[in-house]
Motif scaffolding. Structure first.
Motif, PDB file in Angstrom:
ATOM      1  N   HIS A  10       4.087  43.652  -2.561  1.00 23.55           N
ATOM      2  CA  HIS A  10       3.964  44.725  -1.934  1.00 23.55           C
ATOM      3  C   HIS A  10       4.272  46.064  -2.777  1.00 23.55           C
ATOM      4  CE1 HIS A  10       4.805  41.715   0.854  1.00 23.55           C
ATOM      5  NE2 HIS A  10       3.879  42.277   1.865  1.00 23.55           N
TER       6      HIS A  10
ATOM      7  N   ARG B 208      -0.005  49.410   3.334  1.00 27.48           N
ATOM      8  CA  ARG B 208       1.111  49.140   4.214  1.00 27.48           C
ATOM      9  C   ARG B 208       1.920  50.189   4.306  1.00 27.48           C
ATOM     10  NH1 ARG B 208      -0.023  44.626   7.468  1.00 27.48           N
ATOM     11  NH2 ARG B 208      -0.481  42.426   5.973  1.00 27.48           N
TER      12      ARG B 208
ATOM     13  N   GLU C 249      -0.702  45.503  -0.752  1.00 23.19           N
ATOM     14  CA  GLU C 249      -0.552  43.954  -1.141  1.00 23.19           C
ATOM     15  C   GLU C 249      -2.120  43.554  -1.357  1.00 23.19           C
ATOM     16  OE1 GLU C 249       0.548  41.435   1.954  1.00 23.19           O
ATOM     17  OE2 GLU C 249       0.899  43.042   3.274  1.00 23.19           O
TER      18      GLU C 249
ATOM     19  N   ARG D 189      -5.773  35.562   2.065  1.00 22.07           N
ATOM     20  CA  ARG D 189      -4.621  35.716   2.854  1.00 22.07           C
ATOM     21  C   ARG D 189      -4.832  35.641   4.212  1.00 22.07           C
ATOM     22  NH1 ARG D 189      -0.329  38.763   0.681  1.00 22.07           N
ATOM     23  NH2 ARG D 189       0.843  37.240   1.310  1.00 22.07           N
TER      24      ARG D 189
ATOM     25  N   HIS E 202      -0.010  37.909   8.436  1.00 28.10           N
ATOM     26  CA  HIS E 202       1.251  37.794   8.356  1.00 28.10           C
ATOM     27  C   HIS E 202       1.944  38.846   8.735  1.00 28.10           C
ATOM     28  CE1 HIS E 202       0.469  39.351   4.249  1.00 28.10           C
ATOM     29  NE2 HIS E 202       1.628  39.936   4.431  1.00 28.10           N
TER      30      HIS E 202
ATOM     31  N   HIS F 200       6.273  41.268   8.580  1.00 23.55           N
ATOM     32  CA  HIS F 200       7.265  41.439   7.467  1.00 23.55           C
ATOM     33  C   HIS F 200       8.698  41.623   8.099  1.00 23.55           C
ATOM     34  CE1 HIS F 200       3.171  42.711   5.910  1.00 23.55           C
ATOM     35  NE2 HIS F 200       3.777  42.081   4.873  1.00 23.55           N
TER      36      HIS F 200
ATOM     37  N   GLU G   8       7.777  37.967   3.971  1.00 19.71           N
ATOM     38  CA  GLU G   8       6.714  37.900   4.907  1.00 19.71           C
ATOM     39  C   GLU G   8       6.901  36.670   5.568  1.00 19.71           C
ATOM     40  OE1 GLU G   8       3.213  37.269   2.219  1.00 19.71           O
ATOM     41  OE2 GLU G   8       3.249  39.425   1.934  1.00 19.71           O
TER      42      GLU G   8
HETATM   43 ZN    ZN Z   1       2.537  41.182   3.283  1.00 12.95          ZN
END
Ligand code: ZN
Ligand code: ZN
Length: 165
Positions: free
Chosen positions: A49, A87, A97, A102, A105, A107, A118
């Protein structure tokens, strides 16, 4: 060594992102720029991140001609074409990120050292949807951020302040 394979997978991700960005730009009749490539490669090289100001510092150390505005613009572009996800946690910094391939998810954020972990939990996911349904909501997306202190900070390890991801 896990370090080298991580390095390798980041390079692969960066290369894939550059190809994707390239075709995205071509479709829109936009020009490629070497500066943009440097920003993308640096972003993927940093992993995790990445705060934009941290990215600016790293990129400008490699090429001082790259302006702060170019880095910000490029990251917005990456978000637009789905290569990166922005984010914004409680410290107000914008982080990005890598997005490619992916799953969703959430955090855990350490308020001591800034570490970001994550996690995915099927039960929590289901429960959130159920709560929303109970209120007549259909969920499109969600962000779950848990703030607290990581194991290292709770142990009071010296130097944990330098352990920012
Ligand atoms: Zn993340
Ligand atoms: Zn911590």
């Amino acid at each position: 060594m896990t370090g080298s394979s991580t390095e390798e997978s980041r390079q692969v991700a960066a290369a894939a992102a550059l190809v994707r960005l390239g075709s995205w730009l071509t479709e829109r009749g936009l020009k490629h720029s070497r500066q943009r490539d440097v920003i993308v490669e640096t972003f993927f090289g940093m992993g995790g991140h990445v705060p934009v100001d941290g990215l600016v510092a790293r990129v400008r150390a490699l090429d001082a001609r790259v302006s702060v505005a170019t880095v910000y613009r490029t990251m917005k572009l990456l978000a637009e074409c789905g290569i990166a996800v922005p984010r914004r946690f409680d410290d107000g910094q914008t982080r990005y990120e890598p997005a490619s391939g992916r799953a969703h998810h959430d955090h855990l954020i350490c308020t001591g050292c800034g570490r970001i972990v994550e996690f995915e939990n099927e039960k929590i996911e289901e429960l959130q949807i159920r709560v929303a349904h109970g209120q007549g909501f259909e969920v499109d997306s969600h962000k779950l951020e848990l703030y607290g202190r990581c194991e290292r900070c709770r142990r009071g390890d010296a130097g944990s302040k330098d352990a920012r991801p």
